[in-house]
Design a protein around this motif. Structure first.
Motif, mmCIF file in Angstrom:
data_model
loop_
_atom_site.group_PDB
_atom_site.id
_atom_site.type_symbol
_atom_site.label_atom_id
_atom_site.label_comp_id
_atom_site.label_asym_id
_atom_site.label_seq_id
_atom_site.Cartn_x
_atom_site.Cartn_y
_atom_site.Cartn_z
ATOM 1 N N ILE A 27 0.827 -1.205 0.000
ATOM 2 C CA ILE A 27 0.000 0.000 0.000
ATOM 3 C C ILE A 27 0.863 1.257 0.000
ATOM 4 O O ILE A 27 0.575 2.236 -0.696
ATOM 5 C CB ILE A 27 -0.952 -0.001 1.214
ATOM 6 C CG1 ILE A 27 -2.045 -1.068 1.040
ATOM 7 C CG2 ILE A 27 -1.583 1.374 1.415
ATOM 8 C CD1 ILE A 27 -2.946 -1.257 2.243
ATOM 9 N N ILE A 28 1.940 1.220 0.739
ATOM 10 C CA ILE A 28 2.747 2.425 0.944
ATOM 11 C C ILE A 28 3.336 2.977 -0.352
ATOM 12 O O ILE A 28 3.639 4.163 -0.456
ATOM 13 C CB ILE A 28 3.853 2.146 1.996
ATOM 14 C CG1 ILE A 28 4.429 3.447 2.530
ATOM 15 C CG2 ILE A 28 4.927 1.233 1.436
ATOM 16 C CD1 ILE A 28 5.314 3.276 3.732
ATOM 17 N N VAL A 29 3.462 2.111 -1.361
ATOM 18 C CA VAL A 29 4.029 2.583 -2.630
ATOM 19 C C VAL A 29 3.050 2.443 -3.796
ATOM 20 O O VAL A 29 3.414 2.699 -4.947
ATOM 21 C CB VAL A 29 5.344 1.826 -2.966
ATOM 22 C CG1 VAL A 29 6.425 2.161 -1.964
ATOM 23 C CG2 VAL A 29 5.100 0.313 -3.009
ATOM 24 N N SER A 30 1.815 2.039 -3.501
ATOM 25 C CA SER A 30 0.870 1.796 -4.584
ATOM 26 C C SER A 30 0.158 3.083 -5.010
ATOM 27 O O SER A 30 -0.241 3.896 -4.169
ATOM 28 C CB SER A 30 -0.183 0.775 -4.142
ATOM 29 O OG SER A 30 -1.052 0.490 -5.206
ATOM 30 N N ASN A 31 0.016 3.272 -6.330
ATOM 31 C CA ASN A 31 -0.749 4.414 -6.833
ATOM 32 C C ASN A 31 -2.043 3.982 -7.503
ATOM 33 O O ASN A 31 -2.694 4.766 -8.186
ATOM 34 C CB ASN A 31 0.093 5.249 -7.798
ATOM 35 C CG ASN A 31 0.588 4.439 -8.985
ATOM 36 O OD1 ASN A 31 0.184 3.293 -9.174
ATOM 37 N ND2 ASN A 31 1.464 5.041 -9.777
ATOM 38 N N MET A 32 -2.406 2.695 -7.297
ATOM 39 C CA MET A 32 -3.686 2.202 -7.798
ATOM 40 C C MET A 32 -4.146 1.032 -6.948
ATOM 41 O O MET A 32 -3.334 0.372 -6.286
ATOM 42 C CB MET A 32 -3.583 1.788 -9.268
ATOM 43 C CG MET A 32 -2.669 0.620 -9.542
ATOM 44 S SD MET A 32 -2.665 0.149 -11.279
ATOM 45 C CE MET A 32 -1.899 1.586 -12.017
ATOM 46 N N PHE A 33 -5.452 0.789 -6.958
ATOM 47 C CA PHE A 33 -6.039 -0.298 -6.183
ATOM 48 C C PHE A 33 -7.058 -1.045 -7.042
ATOM 49 O O PHE A 33 -7.776 -0.423 -7.832
ATOM 50 C CB PHE A 33 -6.744 0.230 -4.927
ATOM 51 C CG PHE A 33 -5.828 0.821 -3.907
ATOM 52 C CD1 PHE A 33 -5.270 0.032 -2.913
ATOM 53 C CD2 PHE A 33 -5.524 2.173 -3.928
ATOM 54 C CE1 PHE A 33 -4.428 0.578 -1.967
ATOM 55 C CE2 PHE A 33 -4.682 2.729 -2.998
ATOM 56 C CZ PHE A 33 -4.119 1.934 -2.003
#
Length: 354
Positions: A27-33
């Motif tokens: 999560i800490i480096v994600s820019n999409m989900f």
């Protein structure tokens, strides 16, 4: 416990939005989900419906695009959602659908769930408005879990009221304790779930419940204190027997036992007590795509097998095989719609299906 294929099933609980970084990301480096919808009771309704059982889901969701999308997903899997209440901002002031974030583990890194479900619509709703007689009318089987009562005091009271009304109406009740440490303490869960036991016919899992060696004197310990994490058939049977002696209303008790070789490779088997005998399932070792919902797939597999009156050994084998197959499916729900596919796994038949 005699059932037939015309059984009408209902379950009650919270459906949530699930957001996950793709490709086992953090999560800490994600820019999409990736967005999915799930929740224990909703998962079970979805799994049973895909296998052809007449399944209904009841919940409270906000009357906004997220609430409607969650229900649309269930309806797309043939789950009846007519009783679901789309609440107004006056009824549920925070007006939100519960959410959870899932970091899917890989190899030696475990999965991690972060909840964002405080003040969700179901936790704020006034259930005194609900006519339980009407809600449960015409149903043969009710499934509940220990997650919903952990959400708020009004949810806890509603679940107890549902259990009592189902008993009064002669509806079969299955219950899965489903302890969630982020929602309440172990003792709170044990205290409440133990109050549910007199109303349950089919018990999934042996925790969180008090099973005191001497009723009224906790200092003497709990019968489950001495059972190992990987019990033998005899050790598990002894615990099942203690439950049945204390709660003779129980017609079936089942639990699965997991061995985690790594986060990505597990083994699974299960035990079931029914008709005075304990059964041990086949054991499966498998690789994991998505573990979330595996316990719900076990529960739905067992319920399906009981509804269709499988021989007792086949019931517990079918439940475990259902769970194993769910681990190969992305998302919360078990999308298997072919009974024979599950039976093929039991028979270790992995050939391509043409």
């Amino acid at each position: 416990m005699e059932q037939n294929t015309q059984t009408k099933f209902i379950t009650i609980g919270e459906i949530l939005l699930r957001l996950s970084p793709p490709n086992y990301g953090k999560i800490i480096v994600s820019n999409m989900f990736e967005a999915n919808y799930g929740g224990s009771e909703a998962n079970i309704a979805l799994a049973l419906s895909n296998l052809g059982v007449d399944s209904t889901f009841f919940s409270i969701v906000p009357d906004n695009p997220l609430g409607k999308a969650a229900i649309r997903m269930l309806r797309s899997n043939d789950v009846h959602c007519t009783p679901v209440i789309l609440s107004t901002e006056e009824e549920t002031p925070s007006h939100r659908l519960g959410t959870y974030y899932l970091e899917t583990g890989y190899g030696i890194r475990p999965s991690k769930v972060t909840y964002d479900r405080k003040h969700s619509a179901i936790s704020e709703f006034d259930f005194s408005k609900i006519d339980l007689d009407a809600l449960l009318d015409g149903f043969d089987w009710l499934h509940l879990s220990g997650i919903t009562p952990a959400l708020s005091n009004n949810c806890a009271q509603f679940i107890l009221d549902c259990l009592k009304k189902a008993k009064e109406k002669g509806i079969i009740v299955s219950f899965d304790g489903n302890f969630r440490a982020t929602l309440w303490t172990w003792e709170e869960a044990r205290d409440f779930c133990t109050r549910c036991l007199p109303y349950v016919d089919v018990l999934l899992g042996i925790e969180p419940y008090h099973l005191w060696k001497e009723e009224g004197d906790p200092s003497k310990g709990d019968w489950k204190d001495d059972i190992p994490y990987q019990p033998s058939l005899e050790e598990q049977e002894a615990i099942f027997q203690r439950f049945v002696e204390r709660y003779p209303n129980l017609k079936c008790i089942a639990r699965h036992v997991r061995t985690a070789h790594t986060v990505s490779e597990n083994s699974l088997k299960a035990y079931m007590w029914q008709e005075g005998k304990t059964f041990e399932s086949k054991s499966f070792r498998f690789h994991i795509l998505d573990r979330v919902g595996g316990g719900d797939a076990f529960a739905s597999g067992l319920i399906y097998a009981m509804i269709h009156q499988f021989p007792l050994q086949e019931q517990i084998d079918f439940a475990v095989a259902s769970s194993v197959l769910k681990h190969t499916i992305h998302g919360d729900g078990n999308l298997i719609d072919d009974e024979q596919l599950i039976k093929n796994l039991i028979e270790m038949n992995y050939d391509i299906k043409r």
